[in-house]
Write a protein that holds these residues in place. Structure first.
Motif, PDB file in Angstrom:
ATOM      1  N   TYR A   1      43.077  34.771  42.788  1.00  0.00           N
ATOM      2  CA  TYR A   1      41.945  34.031  42.481  1.00  0.00           C
ATOM      3  C   TYR A   1      41.042  35.069  41.497  1.00  0.00           C
ATOM      4  O   TYR A   1      40.727  35.925  42.036  1.00  0.00           O
ATOM      5  N   CYS A   2      40.964  34.614  40.271  1.00  0.00           N
ATOM      6  CA  CYS A   2      40.160  35.235  39.567  1.00  0.00           C
ATOM      7  C   CYS A   2      39.335  34.407  38.800  1.00  0.00           C
ATOM      8  O   CYS A   2      39.481  33.378  38.362  1.00  0.00           O
ATOM      9  N   SER A   3      38.217  34.931  38.243  1.00  0.00           N
ATOM     10  CA  SER A   3      37.263  34.305  37.501  1.00  0.00           C
ATOM     11  C   SER A   3      36.517  34.894  36.448  1.00  0.00           C
ATOM     12  O   SER A   3      36.344  36.094  36.869  1.00  0.00           O
ATOM     13  N   ALA A   4      35.977  34.670  35.609  1.00  0.00           N
ATOM     14  CA  ALA A   4      35.245  35.378  34.633  1.00  0.00           C
ATOM     15  C   ALA A   4      33.830  34.786  34.312  1.00  0.00           C
ATOM     16  O   ALA A   4      33.581  33.724  34.499  1.00  0.00           O
ATOM     17  N   THR A   5      32.880  35.848  34.211  1.00  0.00           N
ATOM     18  CA  THR A   5      31.299  35.399  33.950  1.00  0.00           C
ATOM     19  C   THR A   5      30.845  36.305  32.846  1.00  0.00           C
ATOM     20  O   THR A   5      31.302  37.321  32.698  1.00  0.00           O
ATOM     21  N   GLY A   6      29.579  36.016  32.285  1.00  0.00           N
ATOM     22  CA  GLY A   6      28.951  36.605  31.494  1.00  0.00           C
ATOM     23  C   GLY A   6      28.775  36.158  29.864  1.00  0.00           C
ATOM     24  O   GLY A   6      29.496  35.041  29.661  1.00  0.00           O
ATOM     25  N   GLY A   7      27.583  36.470  29.114  1.00  0.00           N
ATOM     26  CA  GLY A   7      27.546  35.918  28.019  1.00  0.00           C
ATOM     27  C   GLY A   7      28.461  36.045  27.060  1.00  0.00           C
ATOM     28  O   GLY A   7      28.271  35.016  26.142  1.00  0.00           O
ATOM     29  N   GLY A   8      29.569  36.910  27.184  1.00  0.00           N
ATOM     30  CA  GLY A   8      30.485  37.068  26.018  1.00  0.00           C
ATOM     31  C   GLY A   8      31.530  35.900  26.298  1.00  0.00           C
ATOM     32  O   GLY A   8      32.312  35.828  25.301  1.00  0.00           O
ATOM     33  N   LEU A   9      31.633  35.005  27.089  1.00  0.00           N
ATOM     34  CA  LEU A   9      32.369  33.743  27.203  1.00  0.00           C
ATOM     35  C   LEU A   9      31.816  32.577  26.351  1.00  0.00           C
ATOM     36  O   LEU A   9      32.440  31.967  25.904  1.00  0.00           O
ATOM     37  N   LYS A  10      30.598  32.743  26.126  1.00  0.00           N
ATOM     38  CA  LYS A  10      29.861  31.620  25.527  1.00  0.00           C
ATOM     39  C   LYS A  10      29.464  31.791  23.929  1.00  0.00           C
ATOM     40  O   LYS A  10      29.294  30.932  23.500  1.00  0.00           O
TER      41      LYS A  10
END
Length: 113
Positions: A1-10
């Motif tokens: 179960y992995c997910s990503a977050t943070g401004g660098g995604l957008k």
């Protein structure tokens, strides 16, 4: 179960380093230390940044877009050469606080069935 977050995604500003975080848990929702990633950013310039562990199943990925334009980001995770796209999501990736929402609740996980 992995997910990503943070401004660098957008988004990013050309010439400035930005980042995002990846949180990984195993089938028992324990930190998945030692996970392997394939990160591909394609667009005017292609990049393959390498995430690094910051501990407790959390990884940071830094990159610098050197040219303006539209980019597509793909994150795969796995072990022993087997990778798949991450399936988790973060309801608010702009705040750099990881709020994981995965494909199944922990009670639904039956890893040995």
């Amino acid at each position: 179960y992995c997910s990503a977050t943070g401004g660098g995604l957008k988004g990013a500003i050309a010439g400035q380093t930005t980042n995002f975080l990846i949180q990984c848990r195993d089938a028992f929702l324990e930190p998945a230390n030692g996970a392997a990633f394939e990160v591909d950013i394609s667009g005017p310039i292609s990049m393959t940044p390498k995430p690094f562990s910051v501990g407790d199943g959390l990884y940071r990925c830094d990159y610098t877009a050197v040219r303006t334009g539209d980019y597509k980001l793909s994150i795969k995770v796995g072990r022993a050469g087997v990778t798949d796209l991450i399936a988790g999501s973060d309801s608010n990736p702009d705040n750099d606080v990881h709020d994981y929402a995965g494909p199944a609740a922990a009670a639904d996980v039956k890893p040995f069935d």
